[in-house]
Design a protein around this motif. Structure first.
Motif, PDB file in Angstrom:
ATOM      1  N   SER A  16      53.497   3.559   6.918  1.00 36.69           N
ATOM      2  CA  SER A  16      53.466   4.357   8.152  1.00 36.69           C
ATOM      3  C   SER A  16      52.317   5.345   8.141  1.00 36.69           C
ATOM      4  N   LEU A  17      52.114   6.026   7.011  1.00 33.93           N
ATOM      5  CA  LEU A  17      51.025   7.001   6.903  1.00 33.93           C
ATOM      6  C   LEU A  17      49.664   6.323   7.033  1.00 33.93           C
ATOM      7  N   LEU A  18      49.512   5.162   6.404  1.00 38.79           N
ATOM      8  CA  LEU A  18      48.250   4.437   6.493  1.00 38.79           C
ATOM      9  C   LEU A  18      47.963   3.988   7.919  1.00 38.79           C
ATOM     10  N   LEU A  19      48.981   3.422   8.574  1.00 40.42           N
ATOM     11  CA  LEU A  19      48.803   2.949   9.944  1.00 40.42           C
ATOM     12  C   LEU A  19      48.502   4.102  10.896  1.00 40.42           C
ATOM     13  N   ALA A  20      49.238   5.206  10.745  1.00 35.78           N
ATOM     14  CA  ALA A  20      49.010   6.363  11.604  1.00 35.78           C
ATOM     15  C   ALA A  20      47.621   6.946  11.372  1.00 35.78           C
ATOM     16  N   GLY A  21      47.215   7.015  10.105  1.00 37.62           N
ATOM     17  CA  GLY A  21      45.905   7.558   9.788  1.00 37.62           C
ATOM     18  C   GLY A  21      44.777   6.742  10.392  1.00 37.62           C
ATOM     19  N   VAL A  22      44.846   5.421  10.225  1.00 38.92           N
ATOM     20  CA  VAL A  22      43.817   4.538  10.793  1.00 38.92           C
ATOM     21  C   VAL A  22      43.786   4.656  12.311  1.00 38.92           C
ATOM     22  N   THR A  23      44.967   4.710  12.928  1.00 39.61           N
ATOM     23  CA  THR A  23      45.043   4.807  14.389  1.00 39.61           C
ATOM     24  C   THR A  23      44.446   6.113  14.895  1.00 39.61           C
ATOM     25  N   ILE A  24      44.789   7.225  14.275  1.00 42.22           N
ATOM     26  CA  ILE A  24      44.299   8.534  14.714  1.00 42.22           C
ATOM     27  C   ILE A  24      42.788   8.646  14.541  1.00 42.22           C
ATOM     28  N   SER A  26      40.550   6.216  14.403  1.00 43.69           N
ATOM     29  CA  SER A  26      39.862   5.343  15.358  1.00 43.69           C
ATOM     30  C   SER A  26      39.963   5.881  16.777  1.00 43.69           C
ATOM     31  N   LEU A  27      41.110   6.470  17.121  1.00 44.40           N
ATOM     32  CA  LEU A  27      41.300   7.003  18.474  1.00 44.40           C
ATOM     33  C   LEU A  27      40.341   8.151  18.747  1.00 44.40           C
ATOM     34  N   PHE A  28      40.248   9.094  17.829  1.00 42.83           N
ATOM     35  CA  PHE A  28      39.396  10.256  18.055  1.00 42.83           C
ATOM     36  C   PHE A  28      37.923   9.953  17.775  1.00 42.83           C
ATOM     37  N   HIS A  29      37.659   8.874  17.026  1.00 44.41           N
ATOM     38  CA  HIS A  29      36.270   8.433  16.874  1.00 44.41           C
ATOM     39  C   HIS A  29      35.760   7.847  18.179  1.00 44.41           C
ATOM     40  N   GLY A  30      36.665   7.170  18.897  1.00 46.15           N
ATOM     41  CA  GLY A  30      36.300   6.632  20.210  1.00 46.15           C
ATOM     42  C   GLY A  30      35.749   5.220  20.153  1.00 46.15           C
ATOM     43  N   SER A  31      35.026   4.864  21.204  1.00 43.97           N
ATOM     44  CA  SER A  31      34.476   3.518  21.358  1.00 43.97           C
ATOM     45  C   SER A  31      33.281   3.338  20.417  1.00 43.97           C
ATOM     46  N   PRO A  32      33.113   2.115  19.856  1.00 39.79           N
ATOM     47  CA  PRO A  32      33.932   0.907  20.035  1.00 39.79           C
ATOM     48  C   PRO A  32      35.009   0.733  18.958  1.00 39.79           C
ATOM     49  N   LEU A  33      35.168   1.719  18.079  1.00 44.99           N
ATOM     50  CA  LEU A  33      36.083   1.552  16.950  1.00 44.99           C
ATOM     51  C   LEU A  33      37.521   1.349  17.418  1.00 44.99           C
ATOM     52  N   PHE A  34      37.972   2.187  18.349  1.00 45.75           N
ATOM     53  CA  PHE A  34      39.362   2.070  18.789  1.00 45.75           C
ATOM     54  C   PHE A  34      39.597   0.766  19.530  1.00 45.75           C
ATOM     55  N   GLU A  35      38.671   0.375  20.394  1.00 51.62           N
ATOM     56  CA  GLU A  35      38.824  -0.883  21.122  1.00 51.62           C
ATOM     57  C   GLU A  35      38.852  -2.074  20.165  1.00 51.62           C
ATOM     58  N   THR A  36      38.039  -2.012  19.122  1.00 52.77           N
ATOM     59  CA  THR A  36      38.031  -3.090  18.127  1.00 52.77           C
ATOM     60  C   THR A  36      39.371  -3.185  17.417  1.00 52.77           C
ATOM     61  N   LEU A  37      39.896  -2.032  17.001  1.00 53.36           N
ATOM     62  CA  LEU A  37      41.208  -2.007  16.342  1.00 53.36           C
ATOM     63  C   LEU A  37      42.287  -2.521  17.286  1.00 53.36           C
ATOM     64  N   LEU A  38      42.246  -2.076  18.529  1.00 54.39           N
ATOM     65  CA  LEU A  38      43.248  -2.484  19.517  1.00 54.39           C
ATOM     66  C   LEU A  38      43.219  -3.992  19.728  1.00 54.39           C
ATOM     67  N   PHE A  39      42.031  -4.562  19.851  1.00 51.44           N
ATOM     68  CA  PHE A  39      41.897  -5.995  20.074  1.00 51.44           C
ATOM     69  C   PHE A  39      42.373  -6.784  18.855  1.00 51.44           C
ATOM     70  N   PHE A  84      47.208  10.228  22.547  1.00 44.97           N
ATOM     71  CA  PHE A  84      47.722  10.821  21.315  1.00 44.97           C
ATOM     72  C   PHE A  84      49.092  11.449  21.554  1.00 44.97           C
ATOM     73  N   PHE A  85      49.277  12.051  22.718  1.00 48.43           N
ATOM     74  CA  PHE A  85      50.572  12.595  23.123  1.00 48.43           C
ATOM     75  C   PHE A  85      51.638  11.499  23.129  1.00 48.43           C
ATOM     76  N   LEU A  86      51.305  10.337  23.691  1.00 50.35           N
ATOM     77  CA  LEU A  86      52.248   9.211  23.715  1.00 50.35           C
ATOM     78  C   LEU A  86      52.537   8.716  22.302  1.00 50.35           C
ATOM     79  N   PHE A  87      51.497   8.573  21.484  1.00 47.88           N
ATOM     80  CA  PHE A  87      51.704   8.146  20.097  1.00 47.88           C
ATOM     81  C   PHE A  87      52.656   9.095  19.367  1.00 47.88           C
ATOM     82  N   CYS A  88      52.462  10.396  19.571  1.00 48.54           N
ATOM     83  CA  CYS A  88      53.303  11.385  18.884  1.00 48.54           C
ATOM     84  C   CYS A  88      54.762  11.263  19.310  1.00 48.54           C
ATOM     85  N   ILE A  89      54.996  10.972  20.573  1.00 55.25           N
ATOM     86  CA  ILE A  89      56.367  10.783  21.060  1.00 55.25           C
ATOM     87  C   ILE A  89      57.009   9.584  20.371  1.00 55.25           C
ATOM     88  N   VAL A  90      56.306   8.461  20.360  1.00 51.00           N
ATOM     89  CA  VAL A  90      56.852   7.230  19.780  1.00 51.00           C
ATOM     90  C   VAL A  90      57.051   7.380  18.279  1.00 51.00           C
TER      91      VAL A  90
END
Length: 218
Positions: A16-24, A26-39, A84-90
């Protein structure tokens, strides 16, 4: 048995910590890293769903909703603080439900659908969500993140957090119902301590289109 439970819990926490860390990151790094991870995650999820013993129409509807969900996440990523607000809720809902359910136990909500889900878990999910979102809102105000705080006042954001926490848990129940119908325990084994991607993303997949529609209508 106790050693097995401890081992599983450790795997769950680490993954969980690894997945959350990678997601956060990539999200705050922005494009294209987050889009690549999402795809990449989307492709893995589609492959995972394809291996499940769905009937044709079942795979179509679950796959279609998953596509809509990932498109919603992509659209929301244009406002990083909102996603990020939605991620924190989930995430808070998942952690709160798991910890409260393990610690307090008690009556089950829908034992025929989700045998381990207790009312303590439901309330634990809501409590931790409200606590984390309160901290997050204050953090945004301190940093003057107008894109996040301009949408809501604090009272509204707490009510919305509670609603979307409950919706995330409904997504968890729906995914459990689907697995019951398919006669399987986990949708995969990709994530240690969790199972498959569908097991890990069930709440987010369900709630993301609803949250995106809500934001769109503001």
């Amino acid at each position: 048995m106790n050693e097995l439970l401890k081992s599983n819990l450790t795997l769950r926490i680490v993954s969980s910590l690894l997945l959350a860390g990678v997601t956060i990151v990539s999200l705050f790094h922005g494009s294209p890293l987050f889009e690549t991870l999402l795809f990449f995650v989307f492709l893995l999820l589609m492959l995972e769903l394809r291996r499940l013993p769905f009937r044709a129409q079942g795979y179509f509807f679950v796959g279609l909703y998953s596509i809509i969900s990932f498109l919603s996440v992509y659209w929301l990523s244009k406002e990083v603080e909102l996603l990020f607000f939605l991620f924190c809720i989930v995430w808070s809902s998942d952690i709160g439900a798991y910890c409260a359910g393990k610690f307090f136990g008690g009556p089950k909500v829908l034992p025929k659908v989700r045998p381990n889900k207790t009312w303590a878990g439901v309330f634990g999910a809501c409590f931790l969500t409200l606590f984390m979102i309160t901290l997050l809102f204050d953090y945004y105000v301190i940093l003057d993140y107008q894109s996040a705080t301009s949408y809501f006042i604090e009272e509204d954001i707490l009510v919305l957090s509670l609603i979307f926490s409950l919706l995330s848990q409904i997504g968890d129940f729906l995914q459990s119902y689907i697995k019951r119908q398919l006669g399987i325990k986990d949708t995969g084994s990709l994530i240690p301590g969790h199972g498959g991607l569908f097991d890990r993303l069930d709440g987010l997949i369900f709630v993301a289109p609803i949250f995106a529609l809500f934001v769109y209508c503001l």
